[in-house]
Scaffold this active site. Structure first.
Site, PDB file in Angstrom:
ATOM      1  N   LYS A   1       4.794  -3.213   8.889  1.00 60.14           N
ATOM      2  CA  LYS A   1       4.585  -4.354   9.772  1.00 60.14           C
ATOM      3  C   LYS A   1       4.636  -3.904  11.229  1.00 60.14           C
ATOM      4  CE  LYS A   1       4.431  -7.727   6.672  1.00 60.14           C
ATOM      5  NZ  LYS A   1       3.275  -8.626   6.517  1.00 60.14           N
TER       6      LYS A   1
ATOM      7  N   ASP B   1      -0.032  -3.720   8.848  1.00 59.22           N
ATOM      8  CA  ASP B   1      -0.279  -5.149   8.985  1.00 59.22           C
ATOM      9  C   ASP B   1       0.264  -5.656  10.312  1.00 59.22           C
ATOM     10  OD1 ASP B   1      -0.714  -7.835   8.649  1.00 59.22           O
ATOM     11  OD2 ASP B   1       0.628  -8.082   6.944  1.00 59.22           O
TER      12      ASP B   1
ATOM     13  N   GLU C   1      -4.604  -4.253   8.529  1.00 57.62           N
ATOM     14  CA  GLU C   1      -4.685  -5.653   8.106  1.00 57.62           C
ATOM     15  C   GLU C   1      -4.457  -6.623   9.263  1.00 57.62           C
ATOM     16  OE1 GLU C   1      -2.391  -8.562   4.882  1.00 57.62           O
ATOM     17  OE2 GLU C   1      -2.035  -6.401   4.868  1.00 57.62           O
TER      18      GLU C   1
ATOM     19  N   ASP D   1      -6.511 -11.245   6.406  1.00 62.43           N
ATOM     20  CA  ASP D   1      -5.517 -11.954   5.595  1.00 62.43           C
ATOM     21  C   ASP D   1      -5.439 -13.403   6.058  1.00 62.43           C
ATOM     22  OD1 ASP D   1      -3.377 -12.948   4.181  1.00 62.43           O
ATOM     23  OD2 ASP D   1      -1.880 -11.638   5.089  1.00 62.43           O
TER      24      ASP D   1
ATOM     25  N   LYS E   1      -4.480 -13.897  -1.446  1.00 62.63           N
ATOM     26  CA  LYS E   1      -3.143 -14.343  -1.841  1.00 62.63           C
ATOM     27  C   LYS E   1      -3.314 -15.651  -2.585  1.00 62.63           C
ATOM     28  CE  LYS E   1      -0.572 -12.194   1.953  1.00 62.63           C
ATOM     29  NZ  LYS E   1       0.124 -12.418   3.248  1.00 62.63           N
TER      30      LYS E   1
END
Length: 342
Positions: free
Chosen positions: A161, A188, A216, A241, A265
């Site tokens: 992250k 991400d 991402e 995403d 997701k």
């Protein structure tokens, strides 16, 4: 023949093993909604909704209020006609994680009725997948220590992250790389960078000889032009995403040539849209990864069976149950880190 007798919702709270820090958000616990579909023959199917106000605008109290509405929608329907049930529950676009949980609970009940696992109903493409493990935002020292532990546990794919501090993110990536060489990286930003910051980030890592498998959601979800700018100025594949919630979002991303990867997701799209997205992305010759919100083993079970059934994904970011304190493992899959299998 099993017809739906009732649908019940139940709120469950789980604590994280350690605080989970992503761009502009720190979570210490999560509250999910368990969905129980009971048939008139006594068979029960289970699903789980894991809300995200940041992504979907969902809150648990509002989600629980949909219990009576869902009952009105599908009680009395035959689970063998689950695609009809999917069509009806597609109307739950305001609470997509509830849509996902209800759709999966119906499949789970159907699976129990006929004695065939859900992954086989969905195609049976695989029997084993590999999950990554996530390093959340922290100091460089904390991130390096997390990376060491992740590698020691046997993970070969690490999700990192970033997105709050560009220069520190770059230094952290270089430090993480030194203790985890040979691993694959999904980075991400959770919408945290501007397009130019995102390009600087990947350029600096490329110059340092660090390879990223997926970059991402580098920019805010509404900035499709920004995503496209990063994609065409990045040496690494770029994924959507937050920008890819529904099949209509994905259609636009494909048309705009904005990304290389779509992160599906189930909590964003439900089973029905996710099935459509798989086929759309394959037809466009793009790539797929599968992610999660904060599902327990009950909720990630849904994504495991979806991944095994379709066999569509290069990467599986399904580590949330490994990060939660669960009193009981409830997945219909087995775990041998870093693998999930049936």
């Amino acid at each position: 023949m099993g017809r739906i007798k009732s649908v019940r919702f139940k709120a469950n709270k789980f604590e994280y093993v350690k605080p989970f820090h992503i761009t502009n958000n720190v979570s210490y616990d999560t509250e999910n909604v368990e969905v129980i579909v009971e048939l008139d023959n006594g068979i029960v199917g289970y699903g789980e909704a894991s809300p995200s106000f940041r992504v979907n605008g969902e809150k648990v109290p509002a989600m629980l209020a949909f219990e009576s509405i869902v009952n009105e929608m599908i009680v009395g329907m035959d689970v063998r006609k689950y695609r009809q049930i999917f069509d009806i529950t597609d109307k739950l676009f305001g609470v997509p994680s509830i849509k996902a949980a209800v759709q999966y609970a119906v499949l789970d009940a159907f699976s129990e009725e006929i004695g065939v696992p859900v992954y086989q109903i969905l195609g049976g493409a695989k029997t084993r997948i590999e999950t990554d493990y996530t390093i959340s935002i922290g100091s460089i020292e904390e991130r390096v220590e997390d990376a060491k532990q992740i590698v020691q546990r046997g993970h070969r794919v690490i999700k990192i992250k970033v997105g709050e501090n560009l220069e520190e993110d770059i230094r952290s990536m270089m430090a993480i790389y030194e203790v985890s060489k040979g691993c694959k990286y999904i980075v991400d930003a959770n919408t945290g960078y501007t397009p130019k910051e995102a390009v600087k980030f990947v350029t600096e890592l490329y110059r340092a000889g660090i390879d990223i498998n997926v970059f991402e959601q580098p920019v805010v979800k509404e900035d499709i032009d920004g995503l496209k700018y990063v994609r065409w100025n990045s040496t690494f594949p770029v994924a959507a995403d937050e920008s890819a919630r529904t099949k209509y979002d994905v259609m636009r991303l494909i048309k705009e040539e904005a990304v290389d990867y779509i992160n599906i997701k189930l909590m964003k799209s439900g089973i029905s849209d996710a099935l459509a997205i798989v086929e759309m992305v394959k037809a466009a010759n793009l790539r797929l990864m599968l992610g999660c919100m904060a599902e327990s083993s009950l909720g990630v079970n849904q994504s495991v069976h979806f991944a095994l059934g379709t066999g569509a994904f290069d990467f599986h970011d399904l580590d949330s149950p490994l990060m939660l304190k669960e009193p009981e493992f409830r997945g219909k899959y087995k775990v041998e880190v870093p693998y999930y299998f049936v």
